[in-house]
Design a protein around this motif. Structure first.
Motif, short mmCIF file in Angstrom:
data_model
loop_
_atom_site.label_atom_id
_atom_site.label_comp_id
_atom_site.label_asym_id
_atom_site.label_seq_id
_atom_site.Cartn_x
_atom_site.Cartn_y
_atom_site.Cartn_z
N ASP A 115 0.86 -1.18 0.00
CA ASP A 115 0.00 0.00 0.00
C ASP A 115 0.90 1.23 0.00
O ASP A 115 1.59 1.51 0.98
N THR A 117 -0.18 4.38 -0.53
CA THR A 117 -1.01 5.57 -0.37
C THR A 117 -0.27 6.67 0.39
O THR A 117 0.22 6.45 1.50
N GLY A 118 -0.18 7.83 -0.22
CA GLY A 118 0.44 8.98 0.43
C GLY A 118 1.96 8.99 0.44
O GLY A 118 2.58 9.93 0.92
N LYS A 120 5.45 9.49 -1.26
CA LYS A 120 6.07 10.17 -2.40
C LYS A 120 7.43 9.59 -2.75
O LYS A 120 7.83 9.59 -3.91
N GLU A 183 2.42 3.66 -9.41
CA GLU A 183 1.43 2.85 -8.70
C GLU A 183 0.33 2.46 -9.69
O GLU A 183 -0.28 3.31 -10.34
N LEU A 185 -3.16 0.50 -10.06
CA LEU A 185 -4.29 -0.07 -9.33
C LEU A 185 -5.46 -0.34 -10.26
O LEU A 185 -5.59 0.30 -11.32
N SER A 258 1.56 8.38 -7.76
CA SER A 258 0.28 7.76 -7.41
C SER A 258 -0.42 7.22 -8.64
O SER A 258 -0.05 7.54 -9.78
N ASN A 259 -1.46 6.42 -8.43
CA ASN A 259 -2.20 5.86 -9.55
C ASN A 259 -2.78 6.95 -10.45
O ASN A 259 -2.75 6.84 -11.68
N ASP A 260 -3.30 8.03 -9.85
CA ASP A 260 -3.83 9.14 -10.65
C ASP A 260 -2.71 9.83 -11.42
O ASP A 260 -2.90 10.20 -12.60
#
Length: 327
Positions: A115, A117-118, A120, A183, A185, A258-260
């Protein structure tokens, strides 16, 4: 390698376990499926190839806007993605596999199976940093040997050769290397692994920094001091790239997108590739028209072709008949 007698057939120069999910239909782990691009930062062209197990020719036509050429089909029947039959001997492979296995066991799970998430930047231990660097440099080294269009300076190539074949991890922090992880997902509603095919596998030619789009990794090597920010650089500016190089740092910090952010990057690169394919289609039409009709197409004919190409790419072509021009 020693000689051609000892050559290892289908020796991958981009590690197969990294690139395979991005190349294959529905993110499959099967070999020899899928297609990919090479792209050049210095000229409006791209190299298209697909693998010998890829038989969905209608998908190829959808991507290219034309039927496969005889040359492409011949290459396809022989082709295993990013591999060579005559560059490395059977004694080389165990040395390469040892480096790959170390990365696959100790590093990859921290990225693909975690994971993020967050996060960098993911800071690795000293030992993991050494394993990461040697693995990435292995892929740059093998590509420089196997792909004539992808060259690095001989001095650096010789340094990498010594490090790889002697399994030597020391001093790698002096090599200017950027490793970013994208990332990846699932999308909402996904029922299979197709989302893994959103990433790109491709080599950027004609540029320093040297960059390889490596599925969910983007790896960059600074080859000497003469370099600039190029169009396929995933960083916003040259300073962001320099900050990612981890020069003289024992603990490597992998840049995490990140995925975005990944989707934005892939869309930007895909758009550039699309423009180049579009340019190639117009040039191909122009050449075919001259061959078939022994004269230059008028502005109106070119305009009609462009309109037809954009509206219905499959039918935008010059028929192999001197008396017909079909859109």
């Amino acid at each position: 390698m020693k000689n051609n007698v000892d050559a290892h057939p289908n020796s991958h120069y981009l590690s197969d376990f990294i690139i395979r999910p991005a190349l294959n239909i529905q993110g499959s782990s099967k070999r020899d499926l899928g297609f990919y691009f090479g792209f050049d930062s210095d000229k409006p062209s791209s190299q298209f190839r697909y693998q010998r197990g890829f038989t969905k020719f209608e998908k190829v036509e959808e991507v290219l806007g034309r039927q496969s050429t005889e040359e492409e089909i011949v290459i396809m029947k022989q082709n295993i993605e990013f591999s060579s039959n005559d560059k490395f001997c059977i004694d080389c492979e165990p040395k390469f596999t040892k480096i790959e296995n170390l990365f696959n066991k100790n590093i990859l799970p921290k990225l693909r199976d975690s994971d993020l998430t967050g996060i960098k930047n993911l800071e690795l231990s000293v030992e993991d940093s050494k394993a990461l660097r040697l693995f990435v440099l292995l892929n740059f080294f093998r590509t420089s040997i196997c792909d004539d269009e992808f060259q690095i300076q001989k001095e650096l190539q010789n340094i990498l050769r010594d490090k790889i074949f002697n399994y030597d991890f020391e001093g790698l922090e002096n090599i200017h290397l950027s490793v970013s992880y994208l990332e990846t997902l699932p999308n909402e509603g996904d029922i299979d692994n197709t989302y893994k095919t959103e990433n790109i596998v491709g080599i950027v030619y004609g540029a320093n920094p040297k960059t390889i789009f490596f599925n969910d990794f983007v790896i960059t090597l600074i080859d000497g001091h003469d370099f600039e920010h190029v169009e396929y650089n995933i960083f916003e500016d040259i300073n962001s790239l320099l900050n990612s190089l981890n020069i003289d740092m024992k603990n490597y910090k992998v840049k995490i997108f990140s995925n975005d952010e990944r989707k934005f990057i892939i869309n930007k690169i895909a758009t550039k590739l699309g423009i180049k394919i579009y340019q190639e289609q117009i040039l191909d039409f122009y050449k075919r028209y001259v061959i078939e009709f022994n004269k230059l197409p008028t502005d109106k004919i070119i305009g009609d072709f462009i309109e037809s190409f954009l509206n219905n790419r499959k039918h935008a072509t010059v028929e192999q008949n001197r008396n017909k021009l079909i859109f």
